[in-house]
Design an enzyme around this catalytic site. Structure first.
Site, PDB file in Angstrom:
ATOM      1  N   THR A 211      85.278 128.237  36.419  1.00 27.03           N
ATOM      2  CA  THR A 211      85.301 128.728  37.795  1.00 27.03           C
ATOM      3  C   THR A 211      84.740 127.693  38.770  1.00 27.03           C
ATOM      4  O   THR A 211      85.175 127.609  39.915  1.00 27.03           O
ATOM      5  CB  THR A 211      84.487 130.036  37.888  1.00 27.03           C
ATOM      6  OG1 THR A 211      85.089 130.987  37.011  1.00 27.03           O
ATOM      7  CG2 THR A 211      84.476 130.597  39.292  1.00 27.03           C
TER       8      THR A 211
ATOM      9  N   HIS B  86      77.595 128.880  51.561  1.00 29.97           N
ATOM     10  CA  HIS B  86      77.556 130.029  52.460  1.00 29.97           C
ATOM     11  C   HIS B  86      76.226 130.138  53.177  1.00 29.97           C
ATOM     12  O   HIS B  86      75.181 129.788  52.623  1.00 29.97           O
ATOM     13  CB  HIS B  86      77.801 131.318  51.667  1.00 29.97           C
ATOM     14  CG  HIS B  86      79.226 131.502  51.242  1.00 29.97           C
ATOM     15  ND1 HIS B  86      80.235 131.753  52.139  1.00 29.97           N
ATOM     16  CD2 HIS B  86      79.810 131.463  50.023  1.00 29.97           C
ATOM     17  CE1 HIS B  86      81.383 131.875  51.474  1.00 29.97           C
ATOM     18  NE2 HIS B  86      81.151 131.691  50.194  1.00 29.97           N
TER      19      HIS B  86
ATOM     20  N   SER C  56      86.150 128.006  46.681  1.00 27.98           N
ATOM     21  CA  SER C  56      86.305 127.544  48.069  1.00 27.98           C
ATOM     22  C   SER C  56      85.398 126.372  48.422  1.00 27.98           C
ATOM     23  O   SER C  56      85.598 125.729  49.449  1.00 27.98           O
ATOM     24  CB  SER C  56      86.031 128.687  49.056  1.00 27.98           C
ATOM     25  OG  SER C  56      86.762 129.837  48.708  1.00 27.98           O
TER      26      SER C  56
HETATM   27  C1  FAD Z   1      88.165 132.221  44.198  1.00 33.79           C
HETATM   28  C2  FAD Z   1      86.700 131.926  44.208  1.00 33.79           C
HETATM   29  C3  FAD Z   1      86.087 131.412  45.349  1.00 33.79           C
HETATM   30  C4  FAD Z   1      84.726 131.166  45.380  1.00 33.79           C
HETATM   31  N1  FAD Z   1      84.174 130.582  46.477  1.00 33.79           N
HETATM   32  C5  FAD Z   1      82.836 130.329  46.495  1.00 33.79           C
HETATM   33  C6  FAD Z   1      82.255 129.687  47.604  1.00 33.79           C
HETATM   34  O1  FAD Z   1      82.941 129.269  48.542  1.00 33.79           O
HETATM   35  N2  FAD Z   1      80.911 129.526  47.644  1.00 33.79           N
HETATM   36  C7  FAD Z   1      80.112 129.965  46.622  1.00 33.79           C
HETATM   37  O2  FAD Z   1      78.909 129.826  46.733  1.00 33.79           O
HETATM   38  N3  FAD Z   1      80.661 130.515  45.522  1.00 33.79           N
HETATM   39  C8  FAD Z   1      81.996 130.701  45.428  1.00 33.79           C
HETATM   40  N4  FAD Z   1      82.557 131.261  44.316  1.00 33.79           N
HETATM   41  C9  FAD Z   1      81.703 131.592  43.195  1.00 33.79           C
HETATM   42  C10 FAD Z   1      81.390 130.365  42.341  1.00 33.79           C
HETATM   43  O3  FAD Z   1      82.521 129.574  42.158  1.00 33.79           O
HETATM   44  C11 FAD Z   1      80.869 130.828  40.991  1.00 33.79           C
HETATM   45  O4  FAD Z   1      79.831 131.731  41.207  1.00 33.79           O
HETATM   46  C12 FAD Z   1      80.344 129.688  40.145  1.00 33.79           C
HETATM   47  O5  FAD Z   1      81.266 128.641  40.044  1.00 33.79           O
HETATM   48  C13 FAD Z   1      80.008 130.222  38.772  1.00 33.79           C
HETATM   49  O6  FAD Z   1      79.545 129.164  37.985  1.00 33.79           O
HETATM   50  P1  FAD Z   1      79.230 129.396  36.465  1.00 33.79           P
HETATM   51  O7  FAD Z   1      78.573 128.169  35.999  1.00 33.79           O
HETATM   52  O8  FAD Z   1      78.540 130.682  36.297  1.00 33.79           O
HETATM   53  O9  FAD Z   1      80.643 129.636  35.788  1.00 33.79           O
HETATM   54  P2  FAD Z   1      81.741 128.604  35.255  1.00 33.79           P
HETATM   55  O10 FAD Z   1      81.966 127.511  36.181  1.00 33.79           O
HETATM   56  O11 FAD Z   1      82.917 129.412  34.854  1.00 33.79           O
HETATM   57  O12 FAD Z   1      81.065 127.991  33.971  1.00 33.79           O
HETATM   58  C14 FAD Z   1      81.002 128.644  32.757  1.00 33.79           C
HETATM   59  C15 FAD Z   1      81.218 127.627  31.660  1.00 33.79           C
HETATM   60  O13 FAD Z   1      81.007 128.232  30.407  1.00 33.79           O
HETATM   61  C16 FAD Z   1      81.913 127.695  29.483  1.00 33.79           C
HETATM   62  N5  FAD Z   1      82.055 128.590  28.352  1.00 33.79           N
HETATM   63  C17 FAD Z   1      82.633 129.814  28.326  1.00 33.79           C
HETATM   64  N6  FAD Z   1      82.618 130.318  27.099  1.00 33.79           N
HETATM   65  C18 FAD Z   1      81.993 129.412  26.310  1.00 33.79           C
HETATM   66  C19 FAD Z   1      81.683 129.362  24.931  1.00 33.79           C
HETATM   67  N7  FAD Z   1      81.994 130.363  24.113  1.00 33.79           N
HETATM   68  N8  FAD Z   1      81.067 128.281  24.454  1.00 33.79           N
HETATM   69  C20 FAD Z   1      80.739 127.250  25.263  1.00 33.79           C
HETATM   70  N9  FAD Z   1      81.023 127.241  26.584  1.00 33.79           N
HETATM   71  C21 FAD Z   1      81.639 128.316  27.090  1.00 33.79           C
HETATM   72  C22 FAD Z   1      83.154 127.572  30.306  1.00 33.79           C
HETATM   73  O14 FAD Z   1      84.078 126.653  29.732  1.00 33.79           O
HETATM   74  C23 FAD Z   1      82.623 127.098  31.640  1.00 33.79           C
HETATM   75  O15 FAD Z   1      82.595 125.694  31.741  1.00 33.79           O
HETATM   76  C24 FAD Z   1      83.927 131.469  44.252  1.00 33.79           C
HETATM   77  C25 FAD Z   1      84.554 131.957  43.095  1.00 33.79           C
HETATM   78  C26 FAD Z   1      85.930 132.140  43.055  1.00 33.79           C
HETATM   79  C27 FAD Z   1      86.582 132.572  41.798  1.00 33.79           C
END
Ligand code: FAD
Ligand code: FAD
Lengths: 417, 487
Positions: free
Chosen positions: B40, B49, B45
């Site tokens: 993700t 924010h 975007s």
């Molecule tokens: C359409 C959209 C627009 C957005 N716009 C904004 C914005 O403008 N501003 C803002 O602040 N936030 C925004 N967000 C939210 C933000 O993008 C997310 O909250 C953030 O990227 C989440 O990061 P994360 O590290 O939790 O998840 P991710 O980036 O999904 O990271 C999770 C990681 O875990 C790994 N993983 C999964 N399963 C396993 C496994 N079994 N073993 C090892 N690794 C694994 C995945 O490969 C991935 O790399 C938006 C989200 C979306 C979808």
């Protein structure tokens, strides 16, 4: 130091322009090319079909450009390859970057823009679905096969029946790939007729007209595509969807003139051709800056590129020698079936002249006529057995015929369209 | 034995890794994909924010506002690129106007700075492409944009520079609990660890399940985008939001950190966590809606489209808790997760500290990261100095973005290994421009072969199986001289 003429781009347009300017008496010329060789897109076109008009023989792309490159050696024209032009300015400054000299600002009395064009991509035609590997523009695939010696895939579908798509259908078949079909959105092909016969018919590759790709499948490598038929308004006909499995999708969906340099220089651009607006000397809206070849409008035949480049060179040479008088000019315009006309302006003073006007039509017309009018008066017409969007047409405009007519523009149209 | 193992190298996992790298700890990051920030965190975007739309009193409100305030300092240390361009929530009638007044109130409660309600002439003076029927707007001067993946990569590189071990292509498949510690399994490999941080984004519910916590359920919610050529980037100077209505946030229009125009996202529940497909209907919805704010967007300038998945749950707020001794869950980190990520990392450190993980500051910790060499930020003199040292900085590879060979080689030499075309794209921007790699993919691949000792046919676009070339041509196979010359 100020060069007389700098030519940006060393493809067929740039080469022909430089040589013609040389013949016109301009000796201090520099060609700048970002690739490591001259010849432009012709280097990857190892098929036959170049030069039929110009040299009355069938040459491959590299053979065609070689004719020009050979001649360069006998001239004082300088060449910088592997040099990127980053910017051109209104004052005819040219900003360049290369390995040996770094960043430089060069100056010239006149510039000829001959940057060619690039291919439209998947994004530009908004194909929805997944984004796996295996989706290429036809030109990229051509480069991999012809210049790098690698195959992009084995089970192939081609979207777009422009010439590059047709040629790649044959090329990939000859290399052992299975080309399943060529899809074309329009009810007619945009390619040259001879390419349809020699590249598809001879190899039994089906051409599916009025078809398009609606979705791409596969999360790593391409696994297949969904295609559908479209109606006369190019809308998808529900129920006509069909899945075709393939590992490669080649896009041959049109070319876009590379006018990033022109845009930064604030040169006026024609919305239809996506190239600069030019006069009959191929001068752009900026004094002393000329344009020719695919950067001006997309050509199907290189012969016309060379021809147009020579016109631009004559214009530039005159400008450099200060013998280009300011002219009053009149606008040209395509309508009723004529999508565009180049040049977009014609000078009115040198009335002894005949100007060859290039144009394209919006669909297929059999046994038709192009009519040219000014202020309601017909000043020229020409009959054609067949006019198709994929092939550029031309018609001569005799300037003396414009004399005494009260007019705002010269209008080109397909009679009865 | 690791002190802490982080599952998932998205922006959240990377922010936590970087925070932990400041202390004397043995830390591992396990990521299933071939690069960090491939989930993700690469498809969103990219907006920092302001924090006025989160419900007051929630973690989302607190961490978004706190995270926002950390970006300036973070950028000065990590140099990922941050543009505090501000944002507008556009109101088109009286009803909208009432809504933005409510947002303003919420913002005040959440502690958001630099907000004001502005009128039509102010908006049009600053954003001349906005629909002239605009009525008023909530302006927030503390909003900004970043390139989200470059931020996550910068966090990861700095963490790795300070000793955090990243294991890419390491999908976690099972978790066992033995004698007060955990064994994380990735197929045949095992990682023993005292603490587990579950920051697996969309898959965090499944990771929790592996450790016996069954109560979470994430439903992905897709957002689709259209990205446009840089030459129309200035259609929007600040981020342009629409007034939220009936639970929908509307479609935003923004100039990305690198100057492209971008519009999106819509919001649709999907059932497959790998479903990143764009749809014809979705893209139409995005463009139709965007035109309400900025009517004259030239759709022929689209260069690519993509989709991202939000980790949404029934519960509104982020879950950040030590659900079981030694096991910290981060679940439901949807928007504003990117903005909040640096503050989430501090929250997690606090949890670990209270749970008994000793936090002794590292003596030789380096908080600065050497930025990638970016010639577009240099003066002509600097460019020439660089080329005099190394001519490859004078060789343009990616024509659309004017990226040189030297700049590409530079990103290959960092502490997080780069193995794919997409990994290069996200770091050096080559293949990311208007021709989408049409010209430079072959050249980028040549450089990868040379620098990384790879074969052309082994190069993937992204994950294993996403090969670019299927083999040699018959001619090349025959060892024709002509080819060996060109290769
Ligand atoms: C359409 C959209 C627009 C957005 N716009 C904004 C914005 O403008 N501003 C803002 O602040 N936030 C925004 N967000 C939210 C933000 O993008 C997310 O909250 C953030 O990227 C989440 O990061 P994360 O590290 O939790 O998840 P991710 O980036 O999904 O990271 C999770 C990681 O875990 C790994 N993983 C999964 N399963 C396993 C496994 N079994 N073993 C090892 N690794 C694994 C995945 O490969 C991935 O790399 C938006 C989200 C979306 C979808
Ligand atoms: C795949 C393909 C197949 C074709 N098949 C045929 C055929 O069978 N018969 C036929 O007659 N015609 C054919 N054509 C058409 C013909 O080749 C083109 O019309 C012709 O090459 C256009 O010439 P040009 O010089 O305008 O552009 P190009 O050949 O594209 O040359 C432009 C040059 O400018 C350089 N350049 C651009 N920007 C810069 C910059 N900023 N700095 C430095 N240099 C720059 C480029 O590197 C390039 O070398 C084909 C075209 C293509 C693309």
């Amino acid at each position: 130091m100020v060069y007389d003429l700098i030519v940006v781009g060393g493809g067929p347009a740039g080469l022909a322009a430089a040589l013609k300017a040389y013949d016109e008496g301009i000796k201090d010329i520099l060609i700048i090319e970002r690739d490591y060789v001259l010849g432009g897109i012709l280097n990857q076109c190892i098929h036959n079909g170049f030069g039929l008009h110009k040299f009355k023989e069938e040459l491959t792309g590299p053979e065609y450009s070689e004719k020009y490159i050979e001649r360069l050696k006998d001239t004082s024209i300088k060449v910088k390859t592997e040099t990127m032009v980053l910017k051109v300015t209104e004052d005819r400054e040219v900003h360049t970057l290369n390995e040996k000299e770094g960043f430089q600002v060069l100056k010239a009395k006149s510039l000829i823009l001959a940057m060619g064009c690039r291919e439209r991509t998947r994004g530009a035609i908004s194909i929805a679905g997944a984004r796996p590997s295996g989706v290429f523009t036809a030109g990229t695939a051509q480069r991999f096969i012809n210049l790098e010696g690698y195959m992009p895939g084995k089970e192939v579908v081609i979207l777009g029946s422009g010439d590059i798509g047709l040629i790649m259908a044959r090329r990939m078949t000859l290399e052992g790939a299975n080309v399943k079909c060529v899809l074309e959105l329009m009810p007619y092909s945009n390619g040259l007729t001879r390419n349809i016969v020699q590249c598809l018919d001879d190899y039994d590759i089906p051409l599916k007209l009025s078809h398009t790709v609606v979705s791409v499948h596969g999360d790593k490598r391409l696994e297949g595509i969904t295609v559908a038929k479209v109606d006369e308004n190019l809308q998808i006909i529900d129920g006509s969807q069909e899945y075709i499995s393939c590992d490669t999708l080649l896009l041959s969906v049109g070319l876009i003139p590379e006018n990033e340099l022109s845009n930064v220089c604030d040169i006026e651009i024609d919305k239809t051709t996506k190239g600069p607006v030019v006069s009959d000397t191929r001068e752009t809206s900026k004094k002393g800056i000329f344009a020719c070849g695919n950067v001006l409008h997309v050509h199907d035949l290189v012969d016309y590129v060379s021809e147009e480049a020579e016109i631009a060179a004559v214009g530039a040479a005159k400008f450099i020698k200060n013998s280009a008088a300011e002219q009053k000019s009149i606008k040209t315009k395509g309508c009723n079936g004529v999508t565009y006309v180049v040049p977009q302006k014609v000078g009115l003073d040198d009335q002894d002249k005949v100007v060859k006007m290039y144009l394209r039509v919006n669909k297929v017309y059999d046994n038709s006529k192009i009519k040219v009018t000014a202020g309601g008066v017909e000043i020229a017409s020409k009959k054609y057995d067949r006019l198709i969007p994929g092939e550029m047409a031309s018609i001569n405009l005799v300037k003396s015929k414009l004399k005494g007519i009260d007019m705002d523009e010269v209008v080109f149209e397909v009679e009865g369209a | 034995m690791y002190d802490v193992s982080i599952i998932g190298a998205g922006v959240v996992g990377c922010a936590i890794a970087r925070e932990l790298s400041k202390y004397d700890l043995k830390v591992a990051v396990l990521e299933k994909d071939s690069d960090v920030s491939n989930g993700t965190s690469k498809a969103n975007s990219g907006i920092v924010h302001g924090g006025y739309d989160a419900a007051p009193g929630t973690l989302k409100a607190k961490l978004c506002v706190k995270g926002n305030q950390m970006f300036k300092q973070l950028d000065s240390e990590l140099k990922f690129g941050y543009n505090k361009c501000g944002s507008y929530v556009l109101a088109f009638d009286e009803d909208d106007h009432k809504e933005i007044l409510k947002l303003y109130e919420k913002g005040v409660k959440n502690g958001v700075k630099n907000m004001s309600i502005v009128n039509k002439s102010f908006i049009l003076a600053n954003e001349p492409n906005v629909n002239p029927e605009v009525y008023s707007a909530l302006f927030c001067g503390s909003s900004g944009v970043i390139s989200p993946f470059e931020f996550a990569i910068a966090l990861a590189e700095n963490a790795a520079d300070n000793g955090v071990e990243f294991f890419l292509e390491t999908p976690v498949t099972a978790i066992e609990e033995i004698d007060g510690h955990f064994i994380i399994k990735s197929d045949d490999r095992k990682f023993r660890t005292k603490y587990v941080i579950n920051s697996a984004g969309l898959f965090s519910d499944e990771i929790a399940k592996m450790a016996g916590m069954e109560d979470y359920k994430i439903t992905p919610r897709k957002g689709e985008y259209l990205l446009f050529d840089k030459d129309i980037g200035n259609m929007a100077n600040a981020v342009l939001f629409q007034t939220p209505k009936e639970g929908s946030k509307g479609i935003l229009i923004t100039q990305t950190y690198h100057g492209n125009l971008m519009i999106g996202p819509n919001a649709k529940y999907v059932y497959d966590k790998e479903d990143m497909l764009t749809t014809k209907e979705g893209l139409k919805e995005v463009s139709d809606q965007a035109k309400k704010s900025v009517p004259n967007i030239d759709m022929s300038k689209v260069i690519t489209q993509f989709a991202g998945l939000r980790s949404s749950m029934e519960q509104y707020d982020f879950i950040i808790e030590e659900t079981k001794k030694g096991f910290v869950n981060l679940i439901g980190i949807d928007s504003p997760g990117l903005t909040s990520s640096p503050a989430i990392a501090l929250e997690v450190l606090d949890i670990l500290d209270k749970s008994g993980l000793g936090l002794d500051p590292k003596e030789n910790h380096i908080s600065y990261r050497t930025p990638y060499i970016r010639m577009d930020h240099m003066s002509n003199e600097e460019v020439n100095e660089l080329i005099a040292q190394d001519g490859s900085f004078g060789k343009i590879v990616c024509r659309c973005e004017s990226i040189t060979e030297g700049e590409i080689v530079d990103v290959l030499k960092r502490s997080i290994p780069v193995k794919t075309i997409d990994a290069i794209k996200r770091r050096a921007r080559a293949t990311m421009g208007r021709c989408q790699g049409g010209f430079c993919t072959p050249k980028v691949m040549d450089i990868m072969c040379r620098e990384l000792n790879m074969e052309m046919t082994d190069i993937n676009k992204s994950e294993k199986g996403s090969y670019i070339l299927s083999g040699k041509t018959q001619k090349a196979e025959g060892g024709n001289e002509q080819w060996s010359m060109i290769l």
